[in-house]
Design a protein around this motif. Structure first.
Motif, PDB file in Angstrom:
ATOM      1  N   GLY A   1       0.911  -1.240   0.024  1.00 33.99           N
ATOM      2  CA  GLY A   1       0.383  -0.510   0.107  1.00 33.99           C
ATOM      3  C   GLY A   1       0.895   1.371  -0.207  1.00 33.99           C
ATOM      4  N   GLN A   2       0.323   2.861   0.047  1.00 32.28           N
ATOM      5  CA  GLN A   2       0.330   3.505   0.160  1.00 32.28           C
ATOM      6  C   GLN A   2       0.985   4.085   1.635  1.00 32.28           C
ATOM      7  OE1 GLN A   2       2.460   5.086  -1.777  1.00 32.28           O
ATOM      8  NE2 GLN A   2       2.435   3.101  -4.041  1.00 32.28           N
ATOM      9  N   GLY A   3       0.089   3.643   2.537  1.00 32.32           N
ATOM     10  CA  GLY A   3       0.330   3.816   3.669  1.00 32.32           C
ATOM     11  C   GLY A   3      -1.294   3.496   4.906  1.00 32.32           C
ATOM     12  N   CYS A   4       0.226   2.975   6.553  1.00 30.19           N
ATOM     13  CA  CYS A   4      -1.358   2.154   6.848  1.00 30.19           C
ATOM     14  C   CYS A   4      -0.761   3.021   8.336  1.00 30.19           C
ATOM     15  CB  CYS A   4      -0.211   0.906   7.155  1.00 30.19           C
ATOM     16  SG  CYS A   4      -1.060   0.084   8.377  1.00 30.19           S
ATOM     17  N   LEU A   5      -2.465   2.758   8.621  1.00 30.40           N
ATOM     18  CA  LEU A   5      -3.033   3.262  10.275  1.00 30.40           C
ATOM     19  C   LEU A   5      -3.321   2.549  10.941  1.00 30.40           C
ATOM     20  CD1 LEU A   5      -5.196   6.744   9.036  1.00 30.40           C
ATOM     21  CD2 LEU A   5      -2.585   6.544   9.931  1.00 30.40           C
ATOM     22  N   CYS A   6      -2.741   2.081  12.054  1.00 35.31           N
ATOM     23  CA  CYS A   6      -3.144   1.001  13.365  1.00 35.31           C
ATOM     24  C   CYS A   6      -3.728   2.172  14.108  1.00 35.31           C
ATOM     25  CB  CYS A   6      -1.664   0.260  14.338  1.00 35.31           C
ATOM     26  SG  CYS A   6      -0.855  -0.482  12.566  1.00 35.31           S
ATOM     27  N   PHE A   7      -4.997   0.780  14.721  1.00 36.09           N
ATOM     28  CA  PHE A   7      -6.626   1.757  15.636  1.00 36.09           C
ATOM     29  C   PHE A   7      -6.039   0.492  16.774  1.00 36.09           C
ATOM     30  CE2 PHE A   7      -6.752   3.152  11.862  1.00 36.09           C
ATOM     31  CZ  PHE A   7      -7.402   4.471  11.633  1.00 36.09           C
ATOM     32  N   GLY A   8      -7.316   1.202  17.825  1.00 27.82           N
ATOM     33  CA  GLY A   8      -7.075  -0.115  19.205  1.00 27.82           C
ATOM     34  C   GLY A   8      -7.651  -1.102  18.911  1.00 27.82           C
ATOM     35  N   SER A   9      -8.861  -1.890  17.394  1.00 27.40           N
ATOM     36  CA  SER A   9      -9.125  -2.651  17.918  1.00 27.40           C
ATOM     37  C   SER A   9      -9.800  -2.834  16.129  1.00 27.40           C
ATOM     38  CB  SER A   9     -10.741  -2.612  18.432  1.00 27.40           C
ATOM     39  OG  SER A   9     -11.897  -1.170  18.134  1.00 27.40           O
ATOM     40  N   GLY A  10     -10.131  -4.128  16.053  1.00 25.53           N
ATOM     41  CA  GLY A  10     -10.348  -3.906  14.495  1.00 25.53           C
ATOM     42  C   GLY A  10     -11.690  -3.655  13.979  1.00 25.53           C
ATOM     43  N   MET A  11     -12.652  -3.157  15.148  1.00 22.88           N
ATOM     44  CA  MET A  11     -13.784  -2.215  14.555  1.00 22.88           C
ATOM     45  C   MET A  11     -13.448  -0.499  14.589  1.00 22.88           C
ATOM     46  SD  MET A  11     -16.877  -3.842  13.757  1.00 22.88           S
ATOM     47  CE  MET A  11     -17.840  -1.756  14.022  1.00 22.88           C
ATOM     48  N   ALA A  12     -12.718   0.117  15.335  1.00 14.64           N
ATOM     49  CA  ALA A  12     -12.164   1.125  15.309  1.00 14.64           C
ATOM     50  C   ALA A  12     -11.356   1.145  14.759  1.00 14.64           C
ATOM     51  CB  ALA A  12     -10.805   1.152  16.496  1.00 14.64           C
ATOM     52  N   ALA A  13     -10.555   0.598  13.530  1.00 13.66           N
ATOM     53  CA  ALA A  13      -9.896   0.121  11.924  1.00 13.66           C
ATOM     54  C   ALA A  13     -11.553  -0.069  10.865  1.00 13.66           C
ATOM     55  CB  ALA A  13      -9.345  -1.194  12.107  1.00 13.66           C
ATOM     56  N   ILE A  14     -11.845  -0.505  11.172  1.00 11.36           N
ATOM     57  CA  ILE A  14     -13.348  -0.558   9.906  1.00 11.36           C
ATOM     58  C   ILE A  14     -14.319   0.464  10.465  1.00 11.36           C
ATOM     59  CG2 ILE A  14     -15.305  -1.791   9.429  1.00 11.36           C
ATOM     60  CD1 ILE A  14     -13.958  -4.234  10.731  1.00 11.36           C
TER      61      ILE A  14
END
Length: 389
Positions: free
Chosen positions: A75-88
């Protein structure tokens, strides 16, 4: 390093930093704050430089994880979140507008469906139309003038249905619609949706990326760097959902063994799937890696490998399926998957028979996650449970 194999990226990419020099394991940056040398430096700070200031915005350990996942997903960039639902939810919010419309696959993760159907409808008057997704034309037929997003999950986690990703992406691009896919089943190693035209890839990192059933986390990988930066400054920073450094470090640990773990999951699952398919008390097997799957040809085309999640519909009634589950000893009854341990659950048990059939399954459908235990012991456990039907 991004030109190396996935296995080498998993083990080393992003770790050639001064802070980690000569350390075989990257350090954990537990600090919530980075300071400046001068007030002038602080006042002229530009977030675009990538410098670290405050933990809600970025952390060196979390950034290392993001770089690894981004390299794997190409990809061209990733963001990590505190849960799968936060990412979704953050990924979805980056693609929708008030009074808009979404087309989503019917077998997507339940809480994701709830967010789209209920929360977005109530808060933003966004409507969602669900399709099976097995025919790409369904997405175009369901579109409206205000459609801004196609939401995909391939393979889905209950009936293991697939979408033709290049075909759906082509339809979306023709109409200026964004696409998001939940890629948790396949992992970044076995499916790379961005290379097929998908805009955003999300993962529940509690699954294969973490791999040890000891973290909650999620990530979103963007095909467009500008879209990633916009989501970083809005959905992630304003909602405050960044993944913590300890969880990020545990995911880095998990990624290092991801190739080996997935290979064992696939080996065990292939053996179990073939035996379940041939067992007289199994009415139907749902596993994309088995030739009996109705979309097997598409699965072989899109996926680089097959993981540990499958479903069966056993012979007998609902009570018989319950006896099967209650008879399991090694397979534990649990709703997640992706770790060492084998699991079983009946995800459609609370649906009516009609609702379950509409989803492509049955009330007595049993989802099995084939873990990393000895495959012969796993089969004995399943065989004993099948004898209880």
């Amino acid at each position: 390093m991004s030109n190396y194999s996935d296995a080498t990226i998993c083990g080393h990419f992003g770790e050639e930093t001064p802070a980690a020099e000569h350390a075989v394991v990257p350090p954990i940056f537990m600090n919530s704050l980075h300071t400046f040398d001068t007030i002038e430096e602080q006042q002229s700070y530009d977030p675009a430089t990538g410098a670290f200031v405050y933990g809600r915005c970025a952390n060196p350990t979390t950034v290392l994880l993001e770089e690894k996942i981004n390299a794997l997903e190409q990809g061209q960039g990733c963001l990590c979140f505190g849960s799968g639902m936060a990412a979704i939810t953050s990924a979805i919010m980056s693609c929708v507008k008030t009074n808009g419309h979404i087309v989503a696959v019917r077998n997507a993760y339940g809480p994701a469906q709830e967010f789209m159907s209920e929360y977005l409808k109530e808060k933003m008057n966004i409507e969602t139309t669900y399709v099976t997704g097995t025919d790409p034309q369904q997405f175009e037929d369901a579109m409206r003038e205000n459609t801004t997003l196609f939401y995909l999950e391939s393979p889905s986690s209950a009936v293991l249905s697939l979408q033709d990703l290049p075909a759906v992406a082509a339809i979306a691009k023709k109409h200026g619609i964004k696409t998001i896919i939940d890629n948790s089943w396949a992992s970044p190693l076995y499916q790379k949706p961005i290379t097929m035209g998908i805009d955003i890839v999300v993962h529940t990192m509690s699954k294969y990326i973490g791999g040890h059933s000891d973290i909650i986390g999620g990530c979103a990988v963007f095909a467009d760097a500008e879209a990633r930066e916009k989501a970083r400054c809005t959905e992630r920073e304003l909602y405050g959902g960044i993944l913590g450094p300890m969880e990020a470090w545990l995911c880095i640990r998990g990624i290092r063994t991801l190739p080996a773990r997935l290979a064992l999951h696939q080996q065990n699952a292939m053996t179990i799937a073939e035996r379940l398919y041939n067992h007289p008390k199994v009415k139907k097997l749902l596993y994309p890696g088995h030739p009996s799957h109705p979309q097997y040809d598409l699965a072989v085309k899109q996926l680089k490998g097959f993981t540990g999640l499958m479903s069966i519909i056993p012979e007998g009634d609902f009570a018989a399926a319950c006896r099967f589950c209650d008879s399991l000893k090694i397979f534990r009854l649990g709703c997640s998957w992706g770790g060492f341990e084998s699991l079983a659950i009946m995800p459609m048990a609370k649906m009516s028979p009609e609702e379950a059939e509409e989803m492509g399954g049955a009330q007595n459908l049993i989802r099995l996650y084939v873990g990393q235990e000895d495959v012969e012991d796993l089969w004995k456990d399943l065989e004993n449970a099948l004898n209880a039907i």
